[in-house]
Design a protein around this motif. Structure first.
Motif, PDB file in Angstrom:
ATOM      1  N   GLU A   1      24.991 -17.380  28.407  1.00 38.24           N
ATOM      2  CA  GLU A   1      24.877 -18.285  27.178  1.00 38.24           C
ATOM      3  C   GLU A   1      25.008 -19.669  27.437  1.00 38.24           C
ATOM      4  N   CYS A   2      24.902 -20.164  28.810  1.00 39.33           N
ATOM      5  CA  CYS A   2      25.367 -21.618  29.195  1.00 39.33           C
ATOM      6  C   CYS A   2      24.089 -22.338  29.545  1.00 39.33           C
ATOM      7  N   GLU A   3      24.130 -23.520  29.152  1.00 43.19           N
ATOM      8  CA  GLU A   3      22.894 -24.703  29.301  1.00 43.19           C
ATOM      9  C   GLU A   3      22.808 -24.744  30.628  1.00 43.19           C
ATOM     10  N   PHE A   4      23.665 -24.477  31.495  1.00 43.41           N
ATOM     11  CA  PHE A   4      23.482 -24.887  32.851  1.00 43.41           C
ATOM     12  C   PHE A   4      23.148 -23.683  33.863  1.00 43.41           C
ATOM     13  N   GLN A   5      22.918 -22.550  33.174  1.00 39.99           N
ATOM     14  CA  GLN A   5      22.316 -21.184  33.936  1.00 39.99           C
ATOM     15  C   GLN A   5      21.600 -21.246  35.213  1.00 39.99           C
ATOM     16  N   THR A   6      20.287 -21.964  34.812  1.00 43.28           N
ATOM     17  CA  THR A   6      19.409 -22.254  35.816  1.00 43.28           C
ATOM     18  C   THR A   6      19.866 -22.636  36.950  1.00 43.28           C
ATOM     19  N   ARG A   7      20.467 -23.885  36.835  1.00 41.86           N
ATOM     20  CA  ARG A   7      21.230 -24.723  38.024  1.00 41.86           C
ATOM     21  C   ARG A   7      22.113 -24.022  38.707  1.00 41.86           C
ATOM     22  N   CYS A   8      23.110 -23.360  37.949  1.00 44.08           N
ATOM     23  CA  CYS A   8      24.274 -22.762  38.865  1.00 44.08           C
ATOM     24  C   CYS A   8      23.743 -21.450  39.544  1.00 44.08           C
ATOM     25  N   ARG A   9      22.898 -20.896  38.837  1.00 45.87           N
ATOM     26  CA  ARG A   9      22.175 -19.578  39.524  1.00 45.87           C
ATOM     27  C   ARG A   9      21.568 -20.050  40.845  1.00 45.87           C
TER      28      ARG A   9
ATOM     29  N   LYS B   1      35.508 -21.677  28.773  1.00 43.74           N
ATOM     30  CA  LYS B   1      34.365 -20.897  29.345  1.00 43.74           C
ATOM     31  C   LYS B   1      34.303 -20.699  30.734  1.00 43.74           C
ATOM     32  N   CYS B   2      34.309 -22.004  31.377  1.00 43.66           N
ATOM     33  CA  CYS B   2      34.074 -22.196  32.587  1.00 43.66           C
ATOM     34  C   CYS B   2      34.444 -23.863  32.993  1.00 43.66           C
ATOM     35  N   PRO B   3      35.312 -23.783  34.386  1.00 44.65           N
ATOM     36  CA  PRO B   3      35.672 -25.280  34.481  1.00 44.65           C
ATOM     37  C   PRO B   3      34.339 -25.983  35.048  1.00 44.65           C
ATOM     38  N   THR B   4      33.600 -25.107  35.700  1.00 46.98           N
ATOM     39  CA  THR B   4      32.130 -25.901  36.142  1.00 46.98           C
ATOM     40  C   THR B   4      31.327 -26.438  34.811  1.00 46.98           C
ATOM     41  N   LYS B   5      31.372 -25.732  33.712  1.00 44.78           N
ATOM     42  CA  LYS B   5      30.749 -26.053  32.650  1.00 44.78           C
ATOM     43  C   LYS B   5      31.322 -27.596  32.212  1.00 44.78           C
ATOM     44  N   CYS B   6      32.689 -27.256  32.161  1.00 42.05           N
ATOM     45  CA  CYS B   6      33.413 -28.858  31.669  1.00 42.05           C
ATOM     46  C   CYS B   6      33.004 -29.991  32.657  1.00 42.05           C
ATOM     47  N   PHE B   7      33.386 -29.501  33.833  1.00 40.17           N
ATOM     48  CA  PHE B   7      32.929 -30.645  34.763  1.00 40.17           C
ATOM     49  C   PHE B   7      31.497 -31.362  34.541  1.00 40.17           C
ATOM     50  N   LEU B   8      30.508 -30.460  34.482  1.00 41.53           N
ATOM     51  CA  LEU B   8      29.083 -30.730  34.312  1.00 41.53           C
ATOM     52  C   LEU B   8      28.929 -31.604  32.967  1.00 41.53           C
ATOM     53  N   ARG B   9      29.594 -31.115  32.154  1.00 47.96           N
ATOM     54  CA  ARG B   9      29.624 -31.935  30.700  1.00 47.96           C
ATOM     55  C   ARG B   9      30.067 -33.286  30.749  1.00 47.96           C
TER      56      ARG B   9
ATOM     57  N   ASP C   1      35.327 -24.906  42.064  1.00 45.25           N
ATOM     58  CA  ASP C   1      34.390 -23.770  42.677  1.00 45.25           C
ATOM     59  C   ASP C   1      33.347 -23.411  41.731  1.00 45.25           C
ATOM     60  N   LEU C   2      32.236 -23.337  42.160  1.00 46.00           N
ATOM     61  CA  LEU C   2      31.160 -22.533  41.257  1.00 46.00           C
ATOM     62  C   LEU C   2      31.222 -21.106  41.310  1.00 46.00           C
ATOM     63  N   VAL C   3      31.537 -20.506  40.089  1.00 47.74           N
ATOM     64  CA  VAL C   3      31.840 -18.961  40.031  1.00 47.74           C
ATOM     65  C   VAL C   3      31.169 -18.527  38.958  1.00 47.74           C
ATOM     66  N   LEU C   4      30.036 -17.748  39.282  1.00 50.69           N
ATOM     67  CA  LEU C   4      29.153 -17.348  37.937  1.00 50.69           C
ATOM     68  C   LEU C   4      29.875 -16.333  37.295  1.00 50.69           C
ATOM     69  N   ASN C   5      29.849 -16.286  36.142  1.00 46.60           N
ATOM     70  CA  ASN C   5      30.629 -15.397  35.083  1.00 46.60           C
ATOM     71  C   ASN C   5      29.834 -15.011  33.974  1.00 46.60           C
ATOM     72  N   ARG C   6      30.587 -14.003  33.223  1.00 43.82           N
ATOM     73  CA  ARG C   6      30.044 -13.598  32.093  1.00 43.82           C
ATOM     74  C   ARG C   6      29.519 -14.560  31.053  1.00 43.82           C
ATOM     75  N   HIS C   7      29.879 -15.911  31.135  1.00 42.52           N
ATOM     76  CA  HIS C   7      29.383 -16.531  29.880  1.00 42.52           C
ATOM     77  C   HIS C   7      27.906 -17.421  30.420  1.00 42.52           C
ATOM     78  N   CYS C   8      27.783 -17.282  31.793  1.00 40.76           N
ATOM     79  CA  CYS C   8      26.531 -18.022  32.439  1.00 40.76           C
ATOM     80  C   CYS C   8      25.079 -17.583  31.435  1.00 40.76           C
TER      81      CYS C   8
HETATM   82  S1  SF4 Z   1      26.087 -21.323  34.326  1.00 40.30           S
HETATM   83 FE1  SF4 Z   1      27.965 -20.192  34.590  1.00 40.30          FE
HETATM   84  S2  SF4 Z   1      29.095 -21.187  36.278  1.00 40.30           S
HETATM   85 FE2  SF4 Z   1      27.370 -22.730  35.706  1.00 40.30          FE
HETATM   86  S3  SF4 Z   1      28.620 -24.002  34.231  1.00 40.30           S
HETATM   87 FE3  SF4 Z   1      27.616 -22.584  33.046  1.00 40.30          FE
HETATM   88  S4  SF4 Z   1      29.142 -20.718  32.898  1.00 40.30           S
HETATM   89 FE4  SF4 Z   1      29.843 -22.239  34.558  1.00 40.30          FE
END
Ligand code: SF4
Length: 479
Positions: free
Chosen positions: A195-203, A13-21, A186-193
């Motif tokens: 649905e992602c548990e880190f949405q608030t943090r990344c935004r 879904k997103c390299p950042t998500k993998c890194f954070l997990r 690189d933090l890149v917001l994308n279509r999966h955000c």
């Molecule tokens: S919120 Fe978006 S950018 Fe942040 S980890 Fe999830 S998918 Fe990646």
């Protein structure tokens, strides 16, 4: 660090998500992500039980797999099978052991994954192929086939996992490099955000850096190209816009979307209009919004705000179950078909697709009326896409509506949240959940009306111009 399906899925879904997990970062809360996790767990438990029902205690095992005697073992089905290699680990949902009937042919091991959705994606197949790869390396034998058991019915899909092995290895290689580098991608917001548990943090982080990926209309290639030119922020991008006129003689003038003009609109907090947006006049306007469950192609709520002769009427048609859906669409068609000089407004393609799909489920006598509605339907988003630049990071109905001051009963509700609500209503039939969904749908219709009114409130004065906002709002408050 071991690469597990939890990390593998995140990376897809997103390299950042993998890194954070991998870092064990705390999730910042996302009701939809929580719901998906719960659904997945309960489906896995339900289907595991169903599979084991067809076996005797001797024929099934659970937990870590004893790899020494798999050829002569007695079991046919293993549940929650933990397998690992030097750097990969998986707890496979189930493994089927099929003893070959032919002489000398090896016993087959088939990994099984349970997925609650009706529709499957490539990522689902890759996750199964990941399980197959770890199992294959653990047992030291080829695993060319896997199964996905999915959906409510449930259905079984056979997947040739061998054909996906190189794609799996490519991704595990990238994950390995990411996890050893110790520096975040690189933090890149994308279509999966959404649905992602880190949405608030990344935004929040992207807003702090004013990152280009805040602009949801920007493609990955555009972003890379701007970054290679030293443009990293939305504000920097806004200074690059140069107006271009469409050649007068162009027969089919292109209607490009100028992402730099979007950035300029944000910097100046104004609306730019490029070209001449057209919304036809009509005696009656119908603002249509349909709610559904995309996974099972269900359309359970049709909302229509009808404005005719200065009078507003709201219609809501609710289906308790899928079999009621043709009835509510027939009621909707009957409610509006005789209105004078009708124009139907909707936002995005979802409503058009819903009408087309439901037409096939309606009685034949309503087909021609549905065709007329489809002919009179206008996708307001496509007009905005070609001509209007709001100072919002996306062209979503809610972002633009919020900017225009359209109020909602629940400011944080989203389409994904509605999926959670409707599934919860399916389970418990709670009256307040239904009220919330009806209200959400009404709010969308009213927001759409506000946007259309706004688009009709200005005249076209050139090929590129901006709207004086204080004037627009002043005029509204004086009414
Ligand atoms: S919120 Fe978006 S950018 Fe942040 S980890 Fe999830 S998918 Fe990646």
């Amino acid at each position: 660090m071991m690469i597990t399906p939890y990390l593998y899925e995140a990376y897809l879904k997103c390299p950042t998500k993998c890194f954070l997990r991998a870092l064990g970062e705390m999730a910042t809360g996302n009701a939809y992500a929580d719901w998906v996790r719960t659904q997945g767990a309960s489906y896995r438990s339900r289907e595991s039980q169903r599979l084991t029902q067809g076996t005797t205690p001797d024929e099934r095992v659970m937990g870590p797999l004893a790899t020494g005697n798999v050829e002569s073992a007695k079991w046919r089905l293993a549940i929650d099978v933990t397998v690992r290699t030097n750097h990969l680990e998986s707890t496979i949902h189930a493994v089927e052991r099929v003893v070959s009937q032919g002489r000398g042919e090896p016993t087959q091991f088939i990994p099984i994954r349970f997925i609650y959705t009706d529709k499957l994606t490539r990522d689902d197949r890759l996750l199964l192929a990941f399980d197959a790869l770890v199992l294959s390396e653990t047992l030291g034998r080829e695993i060319g086939l896997g199964k996905i058991i999915h959906g409510d019915k449930p259905a079984t899909l056979e997947v040739k996992t061998g054909a996906l092995a190189s794609a799996v290895r490519k991704v595990t290689g990238k994950i390995g490099s990411l996890l050893t580098s110790n520096s975040p991608p690189d933090l890149v917001l994308n279509r999966h955000c959404a649905e992602c548990e880190f949405q608030t943090r990344c935004r929040q982080k992207s807003i702090e850096t004013n990152d280009l990926s805040l602009l949801s209309g920007m493609t990955e290639n555009e972003r890379t190209s701007y970054r290679s030119k030293g443009i990293f922020t939305v504000t920097q991008l806004s200074y690059t816009f140069r107006p271009r006129k469409t050649p007068k003689r162009a027969k089919n003038p292109a209607k490009p979307r100028y992402i730099a003009l979007q950035a300029l609109a944000i910097r100046e907090n104004t609306v730019y209009v490029h070209g001449q947006p057209q919304l036809p006049d009509s005696k009656t306007q119908v603002y249509l919004n349909i709610e559904g469950l995309p996974d099972i192609e269900s359309y359970y709520l049709v909302g229509a705000l009808v404005v005719s002769g200065g009078t507003e009427t709201f219609h809501s048609f609710w289906a308790d179950q899928k079999s009621d859906e043709p009835t509510i669409f027939a009621q909707f068609v009957a409610a509006i078909r005789d209105l004078p000089e009708l124009q139907v407004f909707h936002y995005g393609n979802y409503e058009r697709i819903a009408l087309l799909k439901m037409k096939a489920r309606l009685p034949e006598c309503l087909h021609s009326t549905t065709d007329v509605l489809l002919e009179r339907a206008i996708n307001v988003l496509s007009v905005i896409h070609s001509h209007l630049y709001f100072p919002t990071i996306s062209n979503s109905l809610k972002d633009i509506g919020r900017f225009l001051g359209s109020e909602r009963a629940n400011e944080n509700a989203t389409g994904l949240q509605c999926i959670v609500w409707r599934n919860s209503w399916n389970a418990n039939k709670a009256a307040d959940t239904k009220v919330t969904l009806l209200q959400y749908n009404q709010d969308d219709c009213r927001t759409l009306k506000r946007i259309v009114e706004f688009m009709r409130s200005f005249g076209c004065t050139g090929f590129l111009w901006k709207i004086g906002f204080p004037d627009y709002f002043q005029e509204r408050s004086n009414r």
